[in-house]
Enzyme design. Structure first.
Site, PDB file in Angstrom:
ATOM      1  N   LYS A 159     -13.180   4.421 -18.708  1.00  0.00           N
ATOM      2  CA  LYS A 159     -12.740   5.814 -18.880  1.00  0.00           C
ATOM      3  C   LYS A 159     -11.667   6.004 -19.956  1.00  0.00           C
ATOM      4  O   LYS A 159     -11.578   7.066 -20.557  1.00  0.00           O
ATOM      5  CB  LYS A 159     -12.236   6.380 -17.544  1.00  0.00           C
ATOM      6  CG  LYS A 159     -13.368   6.700 -16.565  1.00  0.00           C
ATOM      7  CD  LYS A 159     -12.828   7.382 -15.319  1.00  0.00           C
ATOM      8  CE  LYS A 159     -13.971   7.740 -14.377  1.00  0.00           C
ATOM      9  NZ  LYS A 159     -13.523   8.495 -13.198  1.00  0.00           N
TER      10      LYS A 159
ATOM     11  N   ASP B  19     -13.955  15.405 -13.795  1.00  0.00           N
ATOM     12  CA  ASP B  19     -13.494  15.134 -12.414  1.00  0.00           C
ATOM     13  C   ASP B  19     -12.568  16.249 -11.913  1.00  0.00           C
ATOM     14  O   ASP B  19     -12.792  16.822 -10.842  1.00  0.00           O
ATOM     15  CB  ASP B  19     -12.733  13.801 -12.345  1.00  0.00           C
ATOM     16  CG  ASP B  19     -13.665  12.600 -12.297  1.00  0.00           C
ATOM     17  OD1 ASP B  19     -14.821  12.749 -11.873  1.00  0.00           O
ATOM     18  OD2 ASP B  19     -13.217  11.501 -12.687  1.00  0.00           O
TER      19      ASP B  19
HETATM   20  P1  NDP Z   1      -6.941   4.409  -8.780  1.00  0.00           P
HETATM   21  O1  NDP Z   1      -7.064   2.971  -8.439  1.00  0.00           O
HETATM   22  O2  NDP Z   1      -6.734   4.830 -10.187  1.00  0.00           O
HETATM   23  O3  NDP Z   1      -5.727   5.045  -7.900  1.00  0.00           O
HETATM   24  C1  NDP Z   1      -5.612   4.802  -6.523  1.00  0.00           C
HETATM   25  C2  NDP Z   1      -4.451   5.617  -5.940  1.00  0.00           C
HETATM   26  O4  NDP Z   1      -4.440   5.440  -4.530  1.00  0.00           O
HETATM   27  C3  NDP Z   1      -3.076   5.176  -6.443  1.00  0.00           C
HETATM   28  O5  NDP Z   1      -2.225   6.292  -6.505  1.00  0.00           O
HETATM   29  C4  NDP Z   1      -2.622   4.200  -5.336  1.00  0.00           C
HETATM   30  O6  NDP Z   1      -1.214   4.110  -5.252  1.00  0.00           O
HETATM   31  C5  NDP Z   1      -3.154   4.920  -4.125  1.00  0.00           C
HETATM   32  N1  NDP Z   1      -3.354   4.029  -2.984  1.00  0.00           N
HETATM   33  C6  NDP Z   1      -4.369   3.154  -2.777  1.00  0.00           C
HETATM   34  N2  NDP Z   1      -4.231   2.527  -1.614  1.00  0.00           N
HETATM   35  C7  NDP Z   1      -3.075   3.002  -1.049  1.00  0.00           C
HETATM   36  C8  NDP Z   1      -2.396   2.754   0.172  1.00  0.00           C
HETATM   37  N3  NDP Z   1      -2.859   1.869   1.064  1.00  0.00           N
HETATM   38  N4  NDP Z   1      -1.250   3.439   0.424  1.00  0.00           N
HETATM   39  C9  NDP Z   1      -0.774   4.348  -0.465  1.00  0.00           C
HETATM   40  N5  NDP Z   1      -1.389   4.628  -1.639  1.00  0.00           N
HETATM   41  C10 NDP Z   1      -2.512   3.972  -1.925  1.00  0.00           C
HETATM   42  O7  NDP Z   1      -8.262   5.080  -8.161  1.00  0.00           O
HETATM   43  P2  NDP Z   1      -8.934   6.482  -8.571  1.00  0.00           P
HETATM   44  O8  NDP Z   1      -7.867   7.490  -8.762  1.00  0.00           O
HETATM   45  O9  NDP Z   1      -9.913   6.258  -9.653  1.00  0.00           O
HETATM   46  O10 NDP Z   1      -9.782   6.811  -7.254  1.00  0.00           O
HETATM   47  C11 NDP Z   1      -9.140   7.205  -6.039  1.00  0.00           C
HETATM   48  C12 NDP Z   1     -10.220   7.633  -5.033  1.00  0.00           C
HETATM   49  O11 NDP Z   1     -10.861   8.815  -5.516  1.00  0.00           O
HETATM   50  C13 NDP Z   1     -11.338   6.595  -4.826  1.00  0.00           C
HETATM   51  O12 NDP Z   1     -11.618   6.545  -3.438  1.00  0.00           O
HETATM   52  C14 NDP Z   1     -12.523   7.190  -5.575  1.00  0.00           C
HETATM   53  O13 NDP Z   1     -13.746   6.821  -4.995  1.00  0.00           O
HETATM   54  C15 NDP Z   1     -12.273   8.680  -5.381  1.00  0.00           C
HETATM   55  N6  NDP Z   1     -12.887   9.522  -6.404  1.00  0.00           N
HETATM   56  C16 NDP Z   1     -13.650  10.577  -5.968  1.00  0.00           C
HETATM   57  C17 NDP Z   1     -14.221  11.435  -6.867  1.00  0.00           C
HETATM   58  C18 NDP Z   1     -15.037  12.595  -6.356  1.00  0.00           C
HETATM   59  O14 NDP Z   1     -15.711  13.238  -7.164  1.00  0.00           O
HETATM   60  N7  NDP Z   1     -14.975  12.907  -5.076  1.00  0.00           N
HETATM   61  C19 NDP Z   1     -14.072  11.268  -8.331  1.00  0.00           C
HETATM   62  C20 NDP Z   1     -13.209  10.141  -8.696  1.00  0.00           C
HETATM   63  C21 NDP Z   1     -12.656   9.310  -7.740  1.00  0.00           C
HETATM   64  P3  NDP Z   1      -0.365   3.064  -6.161  1.00  0.00           P
HETATM   65  O15 NDP Z   1      -0.166   3.747  -7.508  1.00  0.00           O
HETATM   66  O16 NDP Z   1       0.893   2.876  -5.405  1.00  0.00           O
HETATM   67  O17 NDP Z   1      -1.217   1.806  -6.268  1.00  0.00           O
END
Ligand code: NDP
Length: 284
Positions: free
Chosen positions: A72, A108
């Site tokens: 991306k 998105d």
């Molecule tokens: P990233 O890996 O870029 O970001 C993940 C985020 O989740 C970070 O802010 C991370 O925090 C946080 N996180 C993960 N696990 C935990 C936890 N246990 N406790 C607290 N915070 C947590 O992923 P994406 O942003 O690309 O994707 C996020 C979700 O969105 C995924 O499930 C993906 O499938 C979904 N998604 C859905 C879409 C839709 O159209 N519905 C489109 C795109 C994505 P930290 O910074 O602290 O690591």
């Protein structure tokens, strides 16, 4: 009578790993229902092959493509133009190929805003976003550009949260703020929209939810979840118990795909057909 033709319009997705990406299923169903001679090809493209894949798409006359993890951001260096919101987000999930030129878009966040508009106007809202990853970035930027007054970012890792809050504050008309994620988070009074933009609750870890004190969520707050599988997350179920209007991740997934099709073909296809396919797949 016109001669039959056998040359479909081609589009698709470049990602790794690609096998679990359901987008091809919703695209093909929608193209078929609309009677469009258009094909979507789901391609496994490792990082080192992105440049070749992009050149291949142009060479074969593709009308565009989606890109997902890990392309991306990397895809930006292959583009001729960037849509304004994609430039702020700094990531692209949809590329349009027009007259040999590659234009980057990020659908998105636009998909989320389209889904939000069905229940509430983003304009004038105070919005709280849990998470600061790629999805949070796209949703926060587009909601800010759609007229939200403030976007408060709550994130486990402070540096990422502060960076996204700064990005919103500097590049959009909305006020961007960072709020540390303290245990049993208290949602600020007056929050109009609360979004889980983390991956917490994603299949197969559907038994967990973001650490939020749900008694602090007002019943008027629209509560949205980015997680599409399962569509009814624990977080949304808890919000519905409070009486809140809820938005599931399927709405965003469908709307980002509808916007991509419109950008590639200029045509609208059926969101209901796409949603039906996803509900079957995710057993909603
Ligand atoms: P990233 O890996 O870029 O970001 C993940 C985020 O989740 C970070 O802010 C991370 O925090 C946080 N996180 C993960 N696990 C935990 C936890 N246990 N406790 C607290 N915070 C947590 O992923 P994406 O942003 O690309 O994707 C996020 C979700 O969105 C995924 O499930 C993906 O499938 C979904 N998604 C859905 C879409 C839709 O159209 N519905 C489109 C795109 C994505 P930290 O910074 O602290 O690591």
């Amino acid at each position: 009578m016109s001669e039959p033709t056998f040359l479909s319009a081609l589009t698709g997705s470049f990602a790794t790993s690609a096998a679990q990406n359901p987008t091809v299923a919703i695209m093909d169903a929608a193209f078929l229902a609309a009677g469009m001679d258009c094909r979507y090809v789901n391609c496994e493209v490792p990082a080192e092959n992105l440049a070749g894949a992009v050149r291949g798409a142009v060479a074969m006359g593709w009308i565009g493509f989606n890109c997902s993890i890990p392309h991306k951001v990397e895809v930006l260096k292959h583009l001729d133009e960037l849509a304004p919101s994609a430039a702020i987000i700094g990531a692209v999930n949809t590329v349009v190929i027009r007259d040999g030129r590659l234009i980057g878009e990020n659908t998105d966040g636009q998909g989320f805003v389209a889904s939000l508009r069905k229940v509430a106007d983003p304009a004038g809202q105070h919005v709280v976003v849990l998470g600061a990853g790629g999805a949070a970035r796209a949703m926060a930027v587009e909601t800010a550009l759609a007229g939200a007054l403030s976007i408060t970012i709550v994130n486990r890792t402070p540096e990422r949260g502060e960076a996204l809050a700064d990005l919103i504050d500097t590049n959009t008309p909305a006020a961007g703020r960072y709020l540390p994620w303290t245990p049993e988070l208290h949602v600020p009074h007056g929050t109009g929209v609360l979004i889980n933009a983390t991956s917490i609750g994603f299949h197969p870890n559907h038994g967990v939810m973001p650490d939020v004190d749900m008694t602090t969520v007002e019943p008027t707050t629209v509560v949205a979840d980015v997680v599409a599988n399962p569509p009814r997350t624990l977080f949304l179920a808890a919000a519905a118990d409070r009486g809140c209007p809820t938005l599931d991740g399927l709405g965003m997934l469908v709307n980002q795909a509808l916007i991509a099709v419109r950008l590639w073909t200029g045509q609208d296809v059926s969101g209901a057909v796409m949603r039906g396919v996803l509900e079957d797949l995710f057993k909603a």
